[in-house]
Design an enzyme around this catalytic site. Sequence first.
Site, short mmCIF file in Angstrom:
data_model
loop_
_atom_site.label_atom_id
_atom_site.label_comp_id
_atom_site.label_asym_id
_atom_site.label_seq_id
_atom_site.Cartn_x
_atom_site.Cartn_y
_atom_site.Cartn_z
N CYS A 113 0.82 -1.21 0.00
CA CYS A 113 0.00 0.00 0.00
C CYS A 113 0.85 1.26 0.00
O CYS A 113 0.48 2.28 -0.59
CB CYS A 113 -0.90 0.04 1.23
N MET A 114 1.99 1.20 0.69
CA MET A 114 2.80 2.40 0.89
C MET A 114 3.78 2.66 -0.25
O MET A 114 4.67 3.50 -0.12
CB MET A 114 3.59 2.29 2.20
#
Length: 409
Positions: free
Chosen positions: A399-400
Site C-alpha cells: 500500500c505504501m
Amino acid sequence: MPKAYVGSEVGQLKRVILHRPGQELARLTPSNKDELLFDEIPWVEKAQEEHDEFANTLRGLGVEVLYLEQLLAETLDIPEAREHLLKQLLDIEVFGPGAIDPLTRLLSSVTADELAGFLIGGLTKAEALEHGVDVKSSLAFATMDSDRFLLAPLPNHLFTRDTSCWVYGGVAVNSMRWSARIRESMNYDTIYRYHPTLSVCAPFERWGGGLGVGHATMEGGDVHVLGRGAVMIGMSERTSPQGVERLAGQLFAKGAATKVLGIQLPSSRATMHLDTVMSMVDDHSFTKFAGLGMLPSYTLEPGDGTDLKVTAHAPEKMHDAIADALGIDSVRTLTAPQSMGAAEREQWDDGCNVLTVRPGVVVAYERNVTSNRFLEENGVEVHTIAGSELGRGRGGPRCMSCPIEREDI
C-alpha cells in the site's frame, strides 16, 4: 530519457514513490480520524522512524526511492503547474465565491515547499490569517472557527499505491471512492503533467478518468499488473465494476493488455482492496488470506470494436481464471496454517500485503510472524520492517509504495 513502465507485480523493482508521513498525521484527532479514514491515531515520530526503515530496506535491495512531497514541490516551482493545480483545487462550490481570490493570492505567493506542505499537511483558518489572508469578503471564512481546516490534511497520501498506479506503459490517476482522498489525485495529476523529470519520461499513456467521475471509481490497491499482458483488479469497497470496465477498454484500445480479470471482493473495511487479502510474490504464487475463500471472477477481453467480451467464472474457478490470465497451468496460494482468529488478526495487520521487490523477495511487516515464517518455509525471502504505527491507517508495504519502474516477468 528516463523510463516509467511497470510490466508486472514481481519483476525487479527499480523506482518507487513513497510518502514519508508528516504534519498531516499530526492533524489526526479522535474527532476527525473516521472522516479521514484512519482507525487510530499514529505516533508521528515513530511512524517516521518506521517509514525511514522501509525506505532504507528498499534502497538496500537496489530500489531508487522518490518522495511524493519533494516531487510535488519541484513541480510547483513551475508557474504553469501551480496554476493548473490551483485551478482544479479552488472550486467555488467548495470554498464559496468570496474565498477564491484571497486563497488564490495566498497559495500563489508562498514558496513551492510551503505550498506542497499546505496541500498535504492541511491549512487552518488561523494559519491562513497568519499569512495575511483577508477574510472580509467571505461568509464561509467569517462563520468558521479558527482551528477549522480550509484545506483538510491528507494523511492517506502515506498509501501512495492507491491514488496513482502504473499499468504497463501508462499511469492511472485514480478516481477515489471517498471525498477525503480526492485531493490526492489533484497532486498526482499535476506531478505527472509537469514534473521536470517524470513528465518527460519516455512517452506514456494516461489511463483512468477524471477526479471523481460518477460511479467509475478505482484505487491502486485493487490493481495488480500480473504481467504477460494481464491485469487483475479487485472489485471492492472502493473499486467499482464501472471503473474496471473503463480501464480495460483503455488498455485494450492501446494494445497495452490482452486480458483484465475482475475479482468480486466482499465490500467491507477489512477487505477494502485486493492487496489486503492477496499479493503476488513470484511469477505463479500469491499470498492469500485464509478467510477469503473462492470468489466470483470475470475475464474481460477485447470484443468487436469498442465492445468488451466478458466471461463469468464460478467461485471455484477463481484460481484457474488467474492461471489462465497468466498463461500458466496453475497458481500457488500461500496461506499460513493457523486458527481463523489468528489469521484474521494477521490479515488486519496486513499479513497478506507484502511488496515484492523481485521474484521471491518481499518486504513485510515484522509483526506478522506466522505469515512471514510460512513464506520463508515456502522459498520466499522476507525482509521485515516495523509497522506498529504505520499500520494504524490499514495499509502494508504494498500500500505504501507506488512503483513507477518495474521489469516484466
